[in-house]
Write a protein that holds these residues in place. Structure first.
Motif, PDB file in Angstrom:
ATOM      1  N   ASP A   1      17.622  41.285 -43.230  1.00  0.00           N
ATOM      2  CA  ASP A   1      16.928  41.585 -41.884  1.00  0.00           C
ATOM      3  C   ASP A   1      17.977  42.779 -41.187  1.00  0.00           C
ATOM      4  OD1 ASP A   1      14.718  40.267 -42.312  1.00  0.00           O
ATOM      5  OD2 ASP A   1      15.319  38.446 -40.930  1.00  0.00           O
ATOM      6  N   THR A   2      19.256  42.244 -41.090  1.00  0.00           N
ATOM      7  CA  THR A   2      20.175  43.053 -40.746  1.00  0.00           C
ATOM      8  C   THR A   2      20.242  44.612 -41.155  1.00  0.00           C
ATOM      9  OG1 THR A   2      21.456  41.365 -39.552  1.00  0.00           O
ATOM     10  CG2 THR A   2      22.716  43.347 -40.045  1.00  0.00           C
ATOM     11  N   PHE A   3      20.495  44.247 -42.472  1.00  0.00           N
ATOM     12  CA  PHE A   3      20.475  45.530 -43.479  1.00  0.00           C
ATOM     13  C   PHE A   3      19.354  46.649 -43.370  1.00  0.00           C
ATOM     14  CE2 PHE A   3      19.726  47.492 -47.387  1.00  0.00           C
ATOM     15  CZ  PHE A   3      20.826  48.416 -47.707  1.00  0.00           C
ATOM     16  N   ASN A   4      18.312  46.101 -43.206  1.00  0.00           N
ATOM     17  CA  ASN A   4      16.873  46.870 -43.077  1.00  0.00           C
ATOM     18  C   ASN A   4      17.009  47.626 -41.801  1.00  0.00           C
ATOM     19  OD1 ASN A   4      16.308  46.451 -45.808  1.00  0.00           O
ATOM     20  ND2 ASN A   4      14.995  44.571 -45.023  1.00  0.00           N
ATOM     21  N   ALA A   5      17.053  46.835 -40.630  1.00  0.00           N
ATOM     22  CA  ALA A   5      17.345  47.333 -39.349  1.00  0.00           C
ATOM     23  C   ALA A   5      18.447  48.367 -39.090  1.00  0.00           C
ATOM     24  CB  ALA A   5      17.278  46.249 -38.312  1.00  0.00           C
ATOM     25  N   LEU A   6      19.567  48.064 -39.724  1.00  0.00           N
ATOM     26  CA  LEU A   6      20.554  49.169 -39.526  1.00  0.00           C
ATOM     27  C   LEU A   6      20.388  50.477 -40.075  1.00  0.00           C
ATOM     28  CD1 LEU A   6      23.397  49.765 -38.616  1.00  0.00           C
ATOM     29  CD2 LEU A   6      24.393  48.478 -40.545  1.00  0.00           C
ATOM     30  N   THR A   7      20.064  50.104 -41.664  1.00  0.00           N
ATOM     31  CA  THR A   7      19.809  51.421 -42.428  1.00  0.00           C
ATOM     32  C   THR A   7      18.602  52.357 -41.744  1.00  0.00           C
ATOM     33  OG1 THR A   7      18.660  50.196 -44.112  1.00  0.00           O
ATOM     34  CG2 THR A   7      20.718  50.453 -44.529  1.00  0.00           C
ATOM     35  N   ALA A   8      17.454  51.673 -41.391  1.00  0.00           N
ATOM     36  CA  ALA A   8      16.575  52.282 -40.599  1.00  0.00           C
ATOM     37  C   ALA A   8      16.858  52.905 -39.304  1.00  0.00           C
ATOM     38  CB  ALA A   8      15.372  51.432 -40.186  1.00  0.00           C
ATOM     39  N   SER A   9      17.635  52.475 -38.583  1.00  0.00           N
ATOM     40  CA  SER A   9      18.403  53.066 -37.299  1.00  0.00           C
ATOM     41  C   SER A   9      19.137  54.398 -37.678  1.00  0.00           C
ATOM     42  CB  SER A   9      19.052  52.025 -36.495  1.00  0.00           C
ATOM     43  OG  SER A   9      20.447  51.866 -37.110  1.00  0.00           O
ATOM     44  N   LEU A  10      19.785  54.169 -39.008  1.00  0.00           N
ATOM     45  CA  LEU A  10      20.691  55.174 -39.181  1.00  0.00           C
ATOM     46  C   LEU A  10      19.993  56.204 -40.090  1.00  0.00           C
ATOM     47  CD1 LEU A  10      23.816  53.170 -40.533  1.00  0.00           C
ATOM     48  CD2 LEU A  10      23.598  54.912 -38.739  1.00  0.00           C
TER      49      LEU A  10
END
Length: 319
Positions: free
Chosen positions: A212-221
């Protein structure tokens, strides 16, 4: 009439008091005796721990701690104390720091809050992603402390914050600073602490919270699937842990054409032995020895202003 007086308890894992074999042995014994961490039957585990692991592992780990020790103590302790002070400076209620293992203990932190008249406890375990081996251990520890109290405060317990917008924003800012300083790498690696695969099979949702963290972070980047990946570090013992393993990944990437990596450990709220020595030293060596050319470690959020703002937002939900 009972007046409401909230107080904040920040909790992290803990650290030895000094980078010496006796101190590390005491710390490891407490840590590895917790059934949330190692659930092997006690009759089998105690001889392994006390006769095998502690005598052999403690001197080696003490040397590793010595290699990263700071003037004010271990990095985890120094940054945790800075976090507490920074959060307290932005709040008008008591804030204390307690560790699940070692000092300052959960009991000393809770006792201090109770002595200040706190009757509503806001507990913030500094583990962004829930795991039975970390966050649940905090719950157990608090329950054990309160077993000796006649009167109990009400408790607001923050389970985790894997997708909290302020947390993702702080991570994003740290990555963007690194990209600006070093250039965009071939691959951004997010390395989370591992747990036994069996824990996940038995219901711990930790792997999903990491993703969940990884997906949210990569989407934001705005990073695609070929530009970032998730791995798990720090496995211990012989049973299978969550994969892919960070160390094996670092050794394999150069042969796949990945020559420049930047790596971060979003599951750690403060830099510690697992980030500064395991990631920035051991895994750097693995990657460069295998043919990589550039390796940059992105520090934990530590006492960055964005991180303290996130803590403030989490706490203020319960003010």
């Amino acid at each position: 009439m009972r007046q409401d007086k909230p107080g904040v308890l920040l909790v992290n894992l803990g650290t030895p008091d000094t980078p010496t074999t006796p101190a590390v042995k005491r710390y490891l014994k407490q840590f590895l005796s917790d059934k949330r961490v190692v659930d092997t039957p006690r009759w089998l585990w105690w001889p392994i721990l006390n006769i095998g692991i502690l005598p052999l592992r403690s001197p080696r780990v003490a040397k590793l701690y010595a290699s990263v020790w700071m003037d004010g103590g271990s990095p985890l302790m120094v940054f945790s104390q800075r976090q507490r002070a920074a959060l307290a400076a932005r709040l008008d209620i008591p804030v204390e720091l307690g560790m699940s293992y070692g000092n300052p203990s959960l009991k000393s932190a809770i006792d201090s809050l109770m002595q200040q008249g706190v009757n509503r406890l806001i507990v913030l375990p500094l583990y962004p992603q829930f795991s039975c081996s970390t966050v649940a251990a905090v719950w157990d520890g608090i329950t054990e402390v309160f077993a000796g109290y006649r009167s109990l405060p009400s408790v607001n317990f923050i389970r985790d914050y894997a997708e909290h917008p302020a947390y993702i924003a702080a991570l994003k800012a740290s990555v963007e600073r690194s990209f600006a300083q070093h250039g965009k790498p071939d691959l951004l690696v997010t390395s989370f602490h591992g747990i036994p695969q069996r824990f996940a099979d038995e219901g711990d949702d930790y792997p999903q919270r990491c993703y969940d963290t990884f997906n949210a972070l990569t989407a934001s980047l705005g990073l695609g699937s070929s530009e970032a990946m998730l791995t798990f570090q720090s496995r211990f013992g012989r049973e299978p842990w969550l994969t892919p393993y960070t160390d094996e990944t670092m050794q394999a990437l150069p042969a796949k054409g990945v020559k420049h990596v930047q790596i971060m450990s979003p599951g750690f709220s403060a830099d510690c032995l697992e980030t500064l020595e395991e990631i920035n030293e051991q895994n750097r060596e693995f990657f460069l020895h295998a043919g990589g050319t550039r390796f940059e470690y992105i520090p934990a959020l530590n006492d960055d202003e964005e991180h303290i703002t996130m803590m403030l937002e989490l706490v203020n939900q319960y003010r």
